[in-house]
Structure formats: structure tokens, C-alpha cells
Design a protein around this motif. Structure first.
Motif, mmCIF file in Angstrom:
data_model
loop_
_atom_site.group_PDB
_atom_site.id
_atom_site.type_symbol
_atom_site.label_atom_id
_atom_site.label_comp_id
_atom_site.label_asym_id
_atom_site.label_seq_id
_atom_site.Cartn_x
_atom_site.Cartn_y
_atom_site.Cartn_z
ATOM 1 N N LYS A 366 0.820 -1.212 0.000
ATOM 2 C CA LYS A 366 0.000 0.000 0.000
ATOM 3 C C LYS A 366 0.854 1.263 0.000
ATOM 4 C CE LYS A 366 -3.781 -2.210 2.544
ATOM 5 N NZ LYS A 366 -4.520 -2.252 3.826
ATOM 6 N N GLY A 367 2.057 1.173 0.515
ATOM 7 C CA GLY A 367 2.939 2.332 0.551
ATOM 8 C C GLY A 367 3.598 2.628 -0.774
ATOM 9 N N LYS A 368 3.073 2.025 -1.852
ATOM 10 C CA LYS A 368 3.590 2.225 -3.211
ATOM 11 C C LYS A 368 5.048 1.785 -3.330
ATOM 12 C CE LYS A 368 0.379 5.970 -4.272
ATOM 13 N NZ LYS A 368 0.202 7.372 -4.725
ATOM 14 N N ARG A 369 5.346 0.676 -2.652
ATOM 15 C CA ARG A 369 6.671 0.084 -2.744
ATOM 16 C C ARG A 369 6.535 -1.294 -3.370
ATOM 17 N NH1 ARG A 369 10.648 2.137 0.117
ATOM 18 N NH2 ARG A 369 11.652 0.128 0.442
ATOM 19 N N ALA A 370 7.562 -1.730 -4.081
ATOM 20 C CA ALA A 370 7.566 -3.056 -4.702
ATOM 21 C C ALA A 370 8.859 -3.771 -4.326
ATOM 22 C CB ALA A 370 7.435 -2.947 -6.211
ATOM 23 N N PHE A 371 8.728 -5.012 -3.874
ATOM 24 C CA PHE A 371 9.881 -5.821 -3.485
ATOM 25 C C PHE A 371 10.051 -6.932 -4.513
ATOM 26 C CE2 PHE A 371 8.098 -3.928 0.292
ATOM 27 C CZ PHE A 371 9.204 -3.429 0.951
ATOM 28 N N ARG A 372 11.253 -7.043 -5.067
ATOM 29 C CA ARG A 372 11.509 -8.009 -6.130
ATOM 30 C C ARG A 372 12.372 -9.147 -5.603
ATOM 31 N NH1 ARG A 372 15.171 -9.239 -10.260
ATOM 32 N NH2 ARG A 372 14.205 -9.809 -12.259
ATOM 33 N N PHE A 373 11.832 -10.366 -5.656
ATOM 34 C CA PHE A 373 12.558 -11.570 -5.265
ATOM 35 C C PHE A 373 12.834 -12.394 -6.530
ATOM 36 C CE2 PHE A 373 9.857 -10.300 -1.754
ATOM 37 C CZ PHE A 373 10.714 -10.360 -0.667
ATOM 38 N N SER A 374 14.048 -12.895 -6.667
ATOM 39 C CA SER A 374 14.406 -13.689 -7.850
ATOM 40 C C SER A 374 15.004 -15.020 -7.436
ATOM 41 C CB SER A 374 15.391 -12.920 -8.739
ATOM 42 O OG SER A 374 16.565 -12.591 -8.015
ATOM 43 N N LYS A 459 20.380 14.377 13.896
ATOM 44 C CA LYS A 459 19.858 13.007 13.948
ATOM 45 C C LYS A 459 18.589 12.876 13.106
ATOM 46 C CE LYS A 459 19.929 12.474 18.523
ATOM 47 N NZ LYS A 459 19.808 11.819 19.847
ATOM 48 N N GLU A 460 17.706 13.884 13.200
ATOM 49 C CA GLU A 460 16.483 13.860 12.393
ATOM 50 C C GLU A 460 16.826 13.820 10.903
ATOM 51 O OE1 GLU A 460 13.463 16.794 13.327
ATOM 52 O OE2 GLU A 460 14.183 16.859 15.399
ATOM 53 N N GLN A 461 17.803 14.625 10.502
ATOM 54 C CA GLN A 461 18.190 14.669 9.096
ATOM 55 C C GLN A 461 18.737 13.317 8.638
ATOM 56 O OE1 GLN A 461 17.496 17.114 7.159
ATOM 57 N NE2 GLN A 461 18.467 16.292 5.309
ATOM 58 N N SER A 462 19.552 12.674 9.471
ATOM 59 C CA SER A 462 20.106 11.354 9.131
ATOM 60 C C SER A 462 18.991 10.330 8.933
ATOM 61 C CB SER A 462 21.062 10.883 10.233
ATOM 62 O OG SER A 462 22.161 11.746 10.356
ATOM 63 N N TRP A 463 17.976 10.372 9.809
ATOM 64 C CA TRP A 463 16.863 9.428 9.678
ATOM 65 C C TRP A 463 16.010 9.739 8.456
ATOM 66 C CZ3 TRP A 463 15.736 4.885 11.954
ATOM 67 C CH2 TRP A 463 16.482 4.535 13.082
ATOM 68 N N ASN A 464 15.817 11.020 8.148
ATOM 69 C CA ASN A 464 15.033 11.375 6.960
ATOM 70 C C ASN A 464 15.710 10.864 5.684
ATOM 71 O OD1 ASN A 464 12.989 12.651 8.369
ATOM 72 N ND2 ASN A 464 14.026 14.644 8.363
ATOM 73 N N ILE A 465 17.038 10.947 5.641
ATOM 74 C CA ILE A 465 17.775 10.412 4.489
ATOM 75 C C ILE A 465 17.593 8.895 4.412
ATOM 76 C CG2 ILE A 465 20.092 10.045 3.541
ATOM 77 C CD1 ILE A 465 20.875 12.759 4.777
ATOM 78 N N LEU A 466 17.654 8.233 5.575
ATOM 79 C CA LEU A 466 17.448 6.777 5.608
ATOM 80 C C LEU A 466 16.058 6.413 5.116
ATOM 81 C CD1 LEU A 466 18.734 4.022 6.672
ATOM 82 C CD2 LEU A 466 17.271 4.379 8.661
ATOM 83 N N PHE A 467 15.030 7.184 5.523
ATOM 84 C CA PHE A 467 13.660 6.896 5.112
ATOM 85 C C PHE A 467 13.502 7.030 3.591
ATOM 86 C CE2 PHE A 467 12.138 8.392 9.529
ATOM 87 C CZ PHE A 467 12.304 7.115 10.042
ATOM 88 N N GLU A 469 15.756 6.425 1.346
ATOM 89 C CA GLU A 469 16.406 5.287 0.695
ATOM 90 C C GLU A 469 15.728 3.959 1.036
ATOM 91 O OE1 GLU A 469 20.482 5.297 1.791
ATOM 92 O OE2 GLU A 469 21.010 7.013 0.543
ATOM 93 N N CYS A 470 15.441 3.739 2.313
ATOM 94 C CA CYS A 470 15.008 2.411 2.783
ATOM 95 C C CYS A 470 13.522 2.293 3.020
ATOM 96 C CB CYS A 470 15.741 2.059 4.083
ATOM 97 S SG CYS A 470 17.523 2.027 3.928
ATOM 98 N N GLY A 471 12.789 3.399 2.880
ATOM 99 C CA GLY A 471 11.365 3.338 3.130
ATOM 100 C C GLY A 471 11.043 3.792 4.541
ATOM 101 N N HIS A 472 9.756 4.070 4.756
ATOM 102 C CA HIS A 472 9.313 4.598 6.044
ATOM 103 C C HIS A 472 8.054 3.845 6.441
ATOM 104 C CE1 HIS A 472 8.536 8.458 8.626
ATOM 105 N NE2 HIS A 472 8.527 7.348 9.332
ATOM 106 N N GLY A 473 8.160 2.979 7.411
ATOM 107 C CA GLY A 473 7.006 2.207 7.837
ATOM 108 C C GLY A 473 7.381 0.784 8.155
ATOM 109 N N VAL A 474 6.357 -0.045 8.357
ATOM 110 C CA VAL A 474 6.597 -1.407 8.819
ATOM 111 C C VAL A 474 7.384 -2.235 7.811
ATOM 112 C CG1 VAL A 474 4.411 -2.292 7.898
ATOM 113 C CG2 VAL A 474 5.461 -3.392 9.888
ATOM 114 N N ASP A 475 7.285 -1.901 6.517
ATOM 115 C CA ASP A 475 7.975 -2.683 5.492
ATOM 116 C C ASP A 475 9.289 -2.042 5.039
ATOM 117 O OD1 ASP A 475 6.854 -0.547 4.247
ATOM 118 O OD2 ASP A 475 5.841 -1.676 2.658
ATOM 119 N N MET A 476 9.884 -1.193 5.858
ATOM 120 C CA MET A 476 11.145 -0.551 5.492
ATOM 121 C C MET A 476 12.285 -1.576 5.502
ATOM 122 S SD MET A 476 12.174 1.522 9.004
ATOM 123 C CE MET A 476 13.732 2.097 8.335
ATOM 124 N N PHE A 477 13.323 -1.298 4.711
ATOM 125 C CA PHE A 477 14.537 -2.100 4.752
ATOM 126 C C PHE A 477 15.280 -1.808 6.057
ATOM 127 C CE2 PHE A 477 13.735 -2.264 0.229
ATOM 128 C CZ PHE A 477 14.255 -3.487 -0.163
#
Length: 712
Positions: A366-374, A459-467, A469-477
Motif C-alpha cells: 500500500k505504501g507504493k513500494r515493490a519488493f523483487r525476489f528472484s 539526527k532527524e536529518q540522518s533518519w530522513n535520508i534513511l527513510f 532510501e530504505c522506506g518509512h514504515g513497517v515494510d522498510m529495509f
């Protein structure tokens, strides 16, 4: 004992067996080397044959008699029965003569005779198995092993053999080859080598240590300590599998002792017939799966697929395992920390095959993310199953949403207290004023305040950059970088949200909408021992913090603690829970704090918060062992190791909140929600190591306690 018919070539059968009786269709044989009465005599021949039977796990060691079925002019015989005594095998022989022999004469062909005999024997086995601890579908070798187990050790008839393994038992430096039997209540070992018989029976609840070890002599072995005696077992074909089952059985024995009510309420564990090797392995893997990914304890691991996951921000495929349960798809890379994701099926909107040649599938959320497994094996069967589960999860979610009226989340205790940092349910930060930081940090001057604010912004800025790249929410990397940022401390405005995420409480809350509101209503006005204790401790929780000097904060704390005591009367209320819940309420709303408390008490620190605090005591013993391994100087100086347990118990029960300043304690809680109890153990060792020189000069325990208190 009747046996499922198995082929035996006659010319090989006569090498170790002597014929005692025979007729047109059956032969009764005795094992070569055994006395006429089956007593096990026979001189050198008996010793050699007995040794061979023990090493090869031959049933003949305990069943020196057997009956074969034959047909005229055939060189192939079939074993159909065995017996440990002449009386037992004679009874089987007479039954065949009275009930089968006369019927066989009416058949025209040898094939019909053999088919009839086999059907008759299988019918007898099925009839015997109705009241037996051995299930009818168990393999024949397991039935024979169970008979051998019963004969060798003479335990109670209700004792259920779970599995058995070939291994060596070390007596000093001499290995004795034999068989290890794991049953519901005992660990047993049997060996017979050239007349030297070894029997070992250890009750699971008498085992004080169970470890996988290795040294110069034994490259890999299992170490068992019982009643002060050391036992070593090695030469396993599958040592990890063996150790896993031994751990499970030992754990169940402890639960029977300390948590009899729960054990008896579990239909699988309470009934010996239900305890099987496959069942134990399945439960163990599910427990490991739930603990690693912080999932609800009701989840069961269903499938594991080795595959590659595309990591978009690093532009490479990482090899790992896709783990699937009823409600989650999870992935962990092979090293366990490089990359990890958790995808709740309630968040999945599509599962599609993107490239059949590379066996690739895409899972969209639902977060408009797609995970690709091969390179996913069994792709054709996996995709339809995932689609069905996702559809079922969506249907369930819609029905729950329609039936349950979800009231707004109760506000954080700080919402009505101006100037305190907090995060709302979606993680959007409220404005943090200068007065807010003054209240939390109590800076000595404006310069310190500016530094703290700058650090928070960084610290907030570091986390925003992480979000990004890796997503924000339960399905984040979740990667090594995630852990590095947590160690530095989570920003105030994100703390509540990330605590929910990394503890797994976000999943509990999402799948139980309205549950907390119902609990609060049901527990309102109840009067129990737990509520009396809660009332006494409400104003002792964080008395120095302004949030708990008003009725707003105290009322929120009362509701959370009372609701949890009502939910879990077995735990009710433990004194340390008020301190932990107070800190949770500083950064989370009431419902969120409740589910965080559930995650801590029931998943992350099981058996900590009860009258016996068994879980905490177990971890104290682990902590003492770690001190011996990593701080030997301290161990030599402190003659009584219980000192460390008495001092560190409050550290573990309150996650250092009771001894550290609040701004430092919340950083410890950050690491705990990500790494679990490991973070607390590491910090405990670090504290002792930092104060090593001072502790080594202490003359008594009181002086050592003073040193540690000054440090904190």
C-alpha cells in the motif's frame, strides 16, 4: 511385536540366525550367540553379535527371536514378528498356527498367500497401535527403536520416545559408540561393546547446562551437565538438529516445573502422543522466526525459500531466505544483519511473476513500494498461495473494520503538557519549543541547549535520508545503517514511532483495533491485588518528571497498567512495570504504550514480570557467565558472584531506567527495542569494564555498590 513385512534373503538370513521351528509358510529363528532361553549368553560369539547389534541399531539386541513368512520354492522371506523372549515369540507363533495356517491352504498362488499374510499382519499392527504411544504412521524402524528403548531402560509405559540418534558418549578420553534416545522426560544413552554395557538416563529437569562445544579432541559435541556431572556426546550426523530438539525438550521440562498451568493448557505439550520430532522442530523454528522478526507469538512458520532480494538503494541482489507465515512475508540476508524486511500481508496489494526465466516475483504494498525476489524455487505453486493469503488477509481486515468501531487513539500524556517532545501516531513531529528541551534536558546554560538542539536536528536529518532510501514504515529495509543510527540515539520526534516498529508492537496494534479501548472499559473500577499495588506505585514512577506530577499523566499511567493487569492476570502487575510504562508514555500515546508494554512483557522479556521473575534470574545467570568469560580479573577479585546478580537485577528489570538519567536511559531503550536483551547484557558488561579499576580496589560489596552508584 508384529512388524510390517520386510524382505530378507534367506542365504543372508541364516548367517546370524538359527532356525528353531518351521512349517510350510513360517519360520521361527533365534539370533546366533544367544542362549537357548534368550538370556544373552553364547560366549565370544554372543559378545561379537551383541556388539554388532548395538552399533548397527539392530532390533535383535532386545529381540533375539523373530518369525519369517515364506512361500514354497521361494528364496525371499519376509520378517513379520520379533520377540524379546521365547514366551513372547511362541505366543505369536501359536496365533499364526491357529488363525492363519488353515486359511492359507485355500489360495491357489503364492502371490495371493503372501498378500493375505501381509494384510493380516498390517491389520494386527493397526489394532495394537490404537492404545499405543507409537503412532500408526510412524516408520517401522522407529517402532523397533521404541521397543528397544522400552526394553533397555525399563521406564514408565507412558514414556514417549520422540527420536533417537547414533553418537559417541565420552567416558574420559574413551568414546563409546551407541544410541542417544530423546523422550518426553528423559535423555537416555545405550551402548554395548564387547560385553561392556553402558546405560545412562538423565531427567530433563535435572540438566543445569546444555551447550554445543568444541575443543582439540572433540571438533563438535553436545555438553550436558546434570547434578554436577559432565557428559559429552559427539559424532552426530546432524548435530544442529539434535541440539535443537534437546533444547526444546529441556525447555518444556522447565516449563512444567515453573509454569504448570500454561503447560497443562497446551494440548500438544500436555498429551505425550502429540509430542513428535516433526512437531518439536516446527515449534522451535516458529519460535526462532517470531523472535527474530518480532512477530506475534501466534504466528507459525509455514515455508522457507532461498532466493535473492533486490536492494534498490545499493543496486544489487542479496542472497537470503524468504520466510512465510500465515500473515507475514519476511526476508533476512544470509549474515542475518545485512538486510531484513517484514511485509504484513495486510499491506500487500499485488503479487505478480515479473520474469519467469529468472524466477522473479514482485510484491507491491500500500505504501507504493515493490519488493523483487528472484531465483525463487517452486515459483508456480508459491505465487497462487501468496495471492490467496493476501486476499484472505484483506477480507479479514475489511470485516474487522466494519464490525469494530475504532475510537481515536488516546493522546500521549504529554499532549496536555506544554513544552514536551512527542510523536503522533503517524510520526509527524509537533513543534519542539525551547521550553520543551529545557524541561527534558535541564541544560546548565544556553550554549548546552543549542548543542543539544543541533544534535537533535542532525539526527532527524540522518533518519530522513534513511527513510528516503530504505522506506518509512513497517515494510522498510532494515540494514546495518539502521542499527548504527539507533546506537547514536533516535530523535525525540521519531522515538515513539520507531519503538513501535522495531518491537513489533505496531503489528499487534494493527491487528487488534479497538482492543485497548475495550480493555480500559472492562477494567474500569475493578479492585484486585494488582490494582491496589498499582495505586501505591503511581506517584513513585518518575516523580521528578513534570508529566507525572499532574492527574493527566497519573491517570494515563493508571489506565495502561490496569488494562494490562486485566489482560494478563497471570502477570498482573510487577513493581518495575510502572517505571518502564512511564517512559513509554513520554513518547507514545496510551494505546501505543500499552502495546509496547505487551511486547516487552510477553515477547521480548518473557517471564520477567511475575512473582518468580524466572526470566530475569535466568538472564542473571547468563550475565554471570559472560562476566567470567570477558572480565576474568573481576571474577577472581569478587569471591561471591551473586553480588553481580543482586546489583544488576534492577538494571535488567527496568532497562537501566532506574539508575540512569532519563536522557541516557531512553537511548538504552532505543537499543533494546532493536537488539533485545543482548543490548542490556552488552551495556552491563561495558559498565563493569569501565569501572574495573575501581571495583578491583573495593574491599566489600557495599563499597562496590557505591562505586557503581557514583558512576551512574
Amino acid at each position: 511385536m508384529w512388524l510390517n513385512p520386510e524382505e530378507v534373503l534367506l542365504k543372508n538370513a541364516l548367517k546370524l540366525w538359527l532356525q528353531e521351528r518351521s512349517n510350510r509358510y513360517f519360520v521361527l529363528q533365534r539370533r546366533r550367540g544367544y542362549g537357548q532361553e534368550g538370556g544373552g549368553g553364547g560366549g565370544i560369539a554372543g559378545l561379537l553379535v551383541g556388539t554388532l547389534d548395538a552399533v548397527l541399531d539392530s532390533t535383535s539386541k532386545v529381540a533375539p527371536f523373530r518369525i519369517l513368512h515364506q512361500t514354497p520354492d521361494s528364496q525371499v522371506y519376509w520378517t513379520i514378528a520379533c520377540g524379546s523372549s521365547r514366551e513372547e515369540i511362541t505366543a505369536h507363533w501359536e496365533w499364526l498356527e491357529h488363525n492363519v495356517m488353515n486359511t492359507l491352504s485355500v489360495f491357489d498362488s503364492n502371490e495371493d498367500i503372501t498378500s493375505f499374510v501381509h494384510g493380516k499382519i498390517r491389520g494386527l499392527i493397526a489394532e495394537e497401535g490404537k492404545g499405543s504411544l507409537i503412532k500408526e504412521e510412524d516408520p517401522e524402524r522407529f517402532r523397533e527403536a521404541h521397543m528397544k528403548f522400552e526394553k533397555c531402560f525399563g521406564l514408565a509405559e507412558q514414556e514417549k520416545l520422540v527420536t533417537y540418534y547414533s553418537c559417541s558418549y565420552w567416558r574420559g578420553r574413551v568414546p563409546c559408540q551407541g544410541w542417544l534416545y530423546l523422550s518426553t522426560n528423559f535423555l537416555s544413552f545405550y551402548s554395548f561393546l564387547l560385553g561392556a554395557e553402558i546405560k545412562l538416563v538423565i531427567s530433563w529437569d535435572e540438566i543445569s547446562k546444555l551447550e554445543k562445544t568444541s575443543n582439540v579432541i572433540l571438533t563438535e559435541s553436545i555438553y550436558v551437565c546434570s547434578r554436577g556431572e559432565d557428559h559429552y556426546f559427539s559424532m552426530f550426523l546432524h548435530i544442529s538438529e539434535t541440539f535443537l530438539l534437546m533444547e526444546q525438550l529441556a525447555l518444556y521440562a522447565v516449563r512444567r516445573l515453573f509454569d504448570k498451568e500454561t503447560f497443562e493448557g497446551d494440548p500438544v505439550l500436555h498429551d505425550p502422543l502429540q509430542i513428535t520430532k516433526r512437531g518439536l522442530e516446527s515449534r522451535a523454528h516458529s519460535e526462532q522466526f517470531n523472535a527474530f522478526f518480532r512477530l506475534p507469538k501466534e504466528e507459525s512458520l509455514r515455508e522457507v525459500h532461498e532466493c535473492f532480494l533486490w536492494v534498490p538503494f545499493s543496486h544489487y541482489n542479496t542472497l537470503g531466505k524468504m520466510c512465510i507465515s500465515e500473515n507475514y512475508i519476511c526476508f533476512a540476508s544470509q549474515d542475518g544483519s545485512l538486510c531484513c524486511i517484514i511485509i504484513p500481508l495486510r499491506e500487500v496489494v499485488a503479487v505478480e511473476v515479473t520474469d519467469p526465466t529468472s524466477k522473479a516475483i514482485s510484491i507491491a504494498t500500500k505504501g507504493k513500494r515493490a519488493f523483487r525476489f528472484s531465483e525463487v524455487r517452486d515459483l508456480e505453486h508459491l505465487v497462487p498461495k501468496l495471492k490467496n493469503r493476501c486476499n484472505a488477509a484483506l477480507s479479514l481486515q475489511h470485516s474487522v473494520s466494519a464490525e469494530v468501531s475504532i475510537s481515536p487513539n488516546p493522546e500521549s500524556v504529554l499532549d496536555d503538557y506544554e513544552g514536551q517532545p512527542m510523536a503522533n501516531h503517524k510520526g509527524n513531529s509537533k513543534m519542539v519549543s525551547t521550553e520543551a528541551l529545557m524541561t527534558v534536558f535541564h541544560p546548565q546554560d544556553a550554549e548546552n541547549l543549542d548543542v543539544k538542539m543541533l544534535k537533535e536536528k542532525m539526527k532527524e536529518q540522518s533518519w530522513n535520508i534513511l527513510f528516503v532510501e530504505c522506506g518509512h514504515g513497517v515494510d522498510m529495509f532494515r540494514t546495518r545503517r539502521t542499527r548504527d543510527l539507533i546506537v547514536r540515539g533516535i530523535p525525540e520526534v521519531l522515538r515513539g514511532e520507531l519503538w513501535l516498529l522495531f518491537s513489533g508492537a505496531v503489528n499487534d496494534m494493527a491487528t487488534n483495533p479497538g482492543y485497548y479501548t475495550e480493555l480500559v472499559e472492562q477494567s474500569l473500577g475493578t479492585c484486585t491485588l494488582a490494582t491496589d499495588e498499582i495505586e501505591r506505585d503511581l506517584r513513585r514512577s518518575l516523580p521528578e518528571h513534570p508529566a507525572f506530577q499532574s492527574d493527566t499523566g497519573i491517570s494515563a499511567l493508571r489506565r495502561v497498567l490496569t488494562a494490562y493487569a486485566y489482560r494478563n492476570p497471570k502477570i498482573g502487575y510487577c513493581q518495575a512495570m510502572n517505571i518502564l510504562t512511564s517512559v513509554l508514555l513520554l513518547y507514545a500515546k496510551e494505546e501505543e504504550a500499552f502495546w509496547l508494554l505487551v511486547a516487552v512483557c510477553e515477547r521480548m522479556l518473557p517471564d520477567y514480570f511475575n512473582r518468580q521473575i524466572i526470566g530475569a534470574l535466568v538472564d542473571q545467570a547468563v550475565f554471570e557467565d559472560l562476566i567470567r568469560d570477558h572480565l576474568p580479573q573481576l571474577t577472581e577479585h569478587m569471591t561471591d558472584m551473586t553480588f553481580f546478580s543482586s546489583v544488576s537485577l534492577s538494571w535488567f528489570l527496568t532497562l537501566f531506567i532506574s539508575v540512569l538519567p532519563i536522557e541516557s536511559a531512553v537511548n538504552v531503550v532505543d537499543c533494546f527495542f532493536y537488539d533485545g536483551i543482548k543490548a542490556i547484557l552488552q551495556l552491563g558488561l561495558a559498565v563493569l569494564d569501565y569501572n574495573m579499576d575501581r571495583l578491583l580496589t573495593c574491599k566489600d560489596d557495599a563499597e562496590a555498590v557505591t562505586v557503581l552508584n557514583r558512576f551512574f
